[in-house]
Each structure stands twice: as structure tokens, then as C-alpha cells.
Motif scaffolding. Structure first.
Motif, PDB file in Angstrom:
ATOM      1  N   GLY A 166      -4.611  22.177   1.663  1.00  9.98           N
ATOM      2  CA  GLY A 166      -5.232  20.891   1.937  1.00  9.98           C
ATOM      3  C   GLY A 166      -4.335  19.694   1.709  1.00  9.98           C
ATOM      4  N   HIS A 167      -3.189  19.910   1.087  1.00 11.97           N
ATOM      5  CA  HIS A 167      -2.295  18.795   0.771  1.00 11.97           C
ATOM      6  C   HIS A 167      -1.731  18.133   2.030  1.00 11.97           C
ATOM      7  CE1 HIS A 167      -1.337  19.715  -3.717  1.00 11.97           C
ATOM      8  NE2 HIS A 167      -2.626  19.870  -3.421  1.00 11.97           N
ATOM      9  N   ASP A 217      -1.191  13.551   5.496  1.00 12.05           N
ATOM     10  CA  ASP A 217      -1.248  12.966   6.846  1.00 12.05           C
ATOM     11  C   ASP A 217      -2.266  11.830   6.905  1.00 12.05           C
ATOM     12  OD1 ASP A 217       0.656  14.746   7.700  1.00 12.05           O
ATOM     13  OD2 ASP A 217      -0.760  16.104   8.685  1.00 12.05           O
ATOM     14  N   PHE A 218      -3.420  12.047   6.266  1.00  8.14           N
ATOM     15  CA  PHE A 218      -4.452  11.016   6.234  1.00  8.14           C
ATOM     16  C   PHE A 218      -3.938   9.764   5.520  1.00  8.14           C
ATOM     17  CE2 PHE A 218      -7.832   8.852   3.904  1.00  8.14           C
ATOM     18  CZ  PHE A 218      -8.706   8.538   4.935  1.00  8.14           C
ATOM     19  N   ALA A 219      -3.280   9.975   4.381  1.00  9.93           N
ATOM     20  CA  ALA A 219      -2.749   8.847   3.618  1.00  9.93           C
ATOM     21  C   ALA A 219      -1.682   8.111   4.417  1.00  9.93           C
ATOM     22  CB  ALA A 219      -2.160   9.348   2.293  1.00  9.93           C
ATOM     23  N   GLU A 220      -0.843   8.853   5.119  1.00  8.94           N
ATOM     24  CA  GLU A 220       0.208   8.224   5.933  1.00  8.94           C
ATOM     25  C   GLU A 220      -0.412   7.384   7.038  1.00  8.94           C
ATOM     26  OE1 GLU A 220       3.613   6.875   7.557  1.00  8.94           O
ATOM     27  OE2 GLU A 220       3.352   7.874   5.609  1.00  8.94           O
ATOM     28  N   ASP A 221      -1.436   7.912   7.706  1.00 12.14           N
ATOM     29  CA  ASP A 221      -2.111   7.147   8.758  1.00 12.14           C
ATOM     30  C   ASP A 221      -2.766   5.898   8.181  1.00 12.14           C
ATOM     31  OD1 ASP A 221      -1.375   8.948  10.682  1.00 12.14           O
ATOM     32  OD2 ASP A 221      -3.278  10.040  10.674  1.00 12.14           O
ATOM     33  N   PHE A 222      -3.406   6.059   7.026  1.00  7.99           N
ATOM     34  CA  PHE A 222      -4.082   4.932   6.397  1.00  7.99           C
ATOM     35  C   PHE A 222      -3.078   3.839   6.030  1.00  7.99           C
ATOM     36  CE2 PHE A 222      -5.660   2.569   2.774  1.00  7.99           C
ATOM     37  CZ  PHE A 222      -6.947   2.241   3.168  1.00  7.99           C
ATOM     38  N   VAL A 223      -1.969   4.246   5.411  1.00  6.21           N
ATOM     39  CA  VAL A 223      -0.942   3.282   5.018  1.00  6.21           C
ATOM     40  C   VAL A 223      -0.368   2.576   6.245  1.00  6.21           C
ATOM     41  CG1 VAL A 223       1.407   3.076   4.110  1.00  6.21           C
ATOM     42  CG2 VAL A 223      -0.312   4.391   2.850  1.00  6.21           C
ATOM     43  N   ARG A 224      -0.105   3.360   7.301  1.00  4.00           N
ATOM     44  CA  ARG A 224       0.465   2.779   8.521  1.00  4.00           C
ATOM     45  C   ARG A 224      -0.492   1.760   9.138  1.00  4.00           C
ATOM     46  NH1 ARG A 224      -0.006   4.217  13.756  1.00  4.00           N
ATOM     47  NH2 ARG A 224      -1.141   6.098  13.200  1.00  4.00           N
ATOM     48  N   VAL A 225      -1.765   2.114   9.158  1.00  2.00           N
ATOM     49  CA  VAL A 225      -2.770   1.212   9.694  1.00  2.00           C
ATOM     50  C   VAL A 225      -2.877  -0.047   8.829  1.00  2.00           C
ATOM     51  CG1 VAL A 225      -5.247   0.898  10.063  1.00  2.00           C
ATOM     52  CG2 VAL A 225      -4.121   2.956  10.888  1.00  2.00           C
ATOM     53  N   GLY A 255      -3.665  10.489  -5.532  1.00  2.00           N
ATOM     54  CA  GLY A 255      -2.244  10.676  -5.827  1.00  2.00           C
ATOM     55  C   GLY A 255      -2.037  11.641  -6.972  1.00  2.00           C
ATOM     56  N   ALA A 256      -2.839  11.490  -8.039  1.00  5.98           N
ATOM     57  CA  ALA A 256      -2.717  12.382  -9.193  1.00  5.98           C
ATOM     58  C   ALA A 256      -3.080  13.815  -8.822  1.00  5.98           C
ATOM     59  CB  ALA A 256      -3.623  11.885 -10.319  1.00  5.98           C
ATOM     60  N   THR A 257      -4.091  13.973  -7.981  1.00  7.92           N
ATOM     61  CA  THR A 257      -4.491  15.321  -7.552  1.00  7.92           C
ATOM     62  C   THR A 257      -3.351  16.022  -6.825  1.00  7.92           C
ATOM     63  OG1 THR A 257      -6.837  14.749  -7.375  1.00  7.92           O
ATOM     64  CG2 THR A 257      -6.077  16.635  -6.094  1.00  7.92           C
ATOM     65  N   LEU A 258      -2.730  15.317  -5.890  1.00  5.39           N
ATOM     66  CA  LEU A 258      -1.600  15.904  -5.162  1.00  5.39           C
ATOM     67  C   LEU A 258      -0.474  16.293  -6.107  1.00  5.39           C
ATOM     68  CD1 LEU A 258      -1.179  13.739  -1.926  1.00  5.39           C
ATOM     69  CD2 LEU A 258      -1.884  16.128  -2.078  1.00  5.39           C
ATOM     70  N   ALA A 259      -0.093  15.365  -6.988  1.00  6.57           N
ATOM     71  CA  ALA A 259       1.036  15.613  -7.888  1.00  6.57           C
ATOM     72  C   ALA A 259       0.726  16.749  -8.865  1.00  6.57           C
ATOM     73  CB  ALA A 259       1.381  14.332  -8.645  1.00  6.57           C
ATOM     74  N   MET A 286       0.823  -1.198   0.000  1.00  8.48           N
ATOM     75  CA  MET A 286       0.000   0.000   0.000  1.00  8.48           C
ATOM     76  C   MET A 286       0.864   1.257   0.000  1.00  8.48           C
ATOM     77  SD  MET A 286      -3.130   0.589  -0.387  1.00  8.48           S
ATOM     78  CE  MET A 286      -3.792  -1.019   0.060  1.00  8.48           C
ATOM     79  N   ARG A 287       1.926   1.252   0.777  1.00 13.04           N
ATOM     80  CA  ARG A 287       2.836   2.399   0.789  1.00 13.04           C
ATOM     81  C   ARG A 287       3.497   2.557  -0.581  1.00 13.04           C
ATOM     82  NH1 ARG A 287       4.808   5.461   4.498  1.00 13.04           N
ATOM     83  NH2 ARG A 287       4.046   4.119   6.185  1.00 13.04           N
ATOM     84  N   ALA A 288       3.930   1.448  -1.148  1.00 17.74           N
ATOM     85  CA  ALA A 288       4.593   1.500  -2.451  1.00 17.74           C
ATOM     86  C   ALA A 288       3.645   1.997  -3.541  1.00 17.74           C
ATOM     87  CB  ALA A 288       5.134   0.117  -2.817  1.00 17.74           C
TER      88      ALA A 288
END
Length: 210
Positions: free
Chosen positions: A176-177, A182-190, A162-166, A87-89
């Protein structure tokens, strides 16, 4: 202003590769409108006549650039999906700035070129089919309820966010980025820690496990 590329060893594949690479660089640095045959030749450091020798039309050259990038992105995705932290990758692939910026140029070009539009659609379908198939296996292996978290939903979320951020970062838009990152990092970690809520059909884990 960019400088011409150094010539490689003479040969069909070398010259063709030079033209594809030069075109990709111009699309990223100056936009598709700047990618003329003369500009590509100058960037690649070759005779302008060679552009049409290898690519009878500029559309064929654009398609070659798109296919080269698509295959590279598919390979990055394959590696991501087989990594220890898929998921992180996957998120890192989705937010890779060069690929996102190049796709944005091609999407703009697709508004005027039907062939490019067809190529993008074909690539996107291949990419999503591969990602959904792998995500199905990954989610099932973690005991996740696929009705609560469909692989297709995960695929669209990863790709679109991901495309929106980039793409927005390329334009200088950042509001909002940080929250999304942060949300994505928490989700990936979980996800990688297999800590899921009751909504996903998985027993809750003590907060201390975080």
C-alpha cells in the motif's frame, strides 16, 4: 558491530555531545534496551564514569537525546514552512526515516518512563502548534476555504501518514505504500500548482494545466 567514536577535543560540551550522539545511534541501531551506560560509553569512546558525571540518570540522558532531536526537527519544519514549496517540504520532513525511527524508539521507551512520555507530549504539542499556525497562513494565502480543509486536519494527515510510511518501512512493511506515495505526490503537485477542486472553494482548472 559498531566501532567507538573518535574522541573530540576535550571539553564539557564535546563530551556531552558525544554521549548524546552515541545514545541516539544505539537507539536507532540496537533499540532502547541496548542503551546502557557502559554501551553508551563504549560507543562514545569515553570512560563509563563520564556518563553519570554528565547525566546522573539514564533518563536524563534519554531526555537530552529527545530534546536534541526535537529541536532539530522543529528547525527542519521551520525551514520547510518558509520554502517556496512548503507542502512538499513538509511531506519530506514527515517521511524522513531517521527521525521517524528514533521517535518510534522513544515511544516504546515512554511506555516504561513517565518523564519520556511527558517530553514527547510537550514536543508534539509544540510541533503541531507551529505547523498549524504556518499552515493557516499558507492556506489562506492560496485562497483555500479553511472550513473545507482545516489546517489542523492537514497537520494530522501529514504527520500521521508520513510516520506510518517511515515506521512501516523500517519493519519491512510496504504493501500500500506505493499507492499512498503516489497519492501524496499528486496532492503536493496539485497544492503547489494551486489547482484545487470546487470542494475547496477554488474554481476548477482545465485538465491541460496539469
Amino acid at each position: 558491530m559498531s566501532t567507538p567514536r573518535k574522541r573530540r577535543r576535550e571539553g564539557t560540551n564535546d563530551t556531552r555531545d558525544l554521549l548524546i550522539e552515541a545514545t541516539g545511534d544505539i537507539l536507532l541501531e540496537e533499540g532502547y534496551a541496548a542503551a546502557t551506560s557502559r554501551r553508551v560509553a563504549a560507543k562514545a569512546g569515553v570512560n563509563p564514569a563520564l556518563v553519570y558525571y554528565y547525566f546522573p540518570t539514564m533518563d536524563e540522558l534519554f531526555v537530552a537525546v529527545l530534546r536534541r532531536g526535537a529541536e532539530a526537527n522543529l528547525e527542519r519544519q521551520r525551514k520547510a514552512l518558509t520554502s517556496e514549496t512548503p507542502m512538499r517540504a513538509l511531506w519530506e520532513v514527515a517521511t524522513e526515516p531517521r527521525g521517524a525511527a528514533l521517535l518510534m524508539e522513544f515511544m516504546a521507551l515512554a511506555n516504561h518512563r513517565k518523564e519520556i512520555r511527558t517530553e514527547i507530549a510537550a514536543y508534539a504539542e509544540r510541533y503541531r502548534e507551529s505547523q498549524v499556525a504556518a499552515l493557516t497562513v499558507i492556506l489562506r494565502a492560496r485562497g483555500i476555504n479553511l472550513d473545507a480543509l482545516p489546517p489542523t486536519l492537514m497537520s494530522v494527515m501529514i504527520s500521521s501518514l508520513g510516520a506510518t510510511l517511515a515506521n512501516e518501512s523500517t519493519l519491512g512493511i510496504t504493501q500500500g505504500h506505493k499507492d499512498l506515495e503516489d497519492f501524496a505526490e499528486d496532492f503536493v503537485r496539485v497544492f503547489e500548482g494551486q489547482l484545487w477542486t470546487r470542494a475547496l472553494g477554488i474554481p476548477e482548472v482545465e485538465d491541460s494545466a496539469l
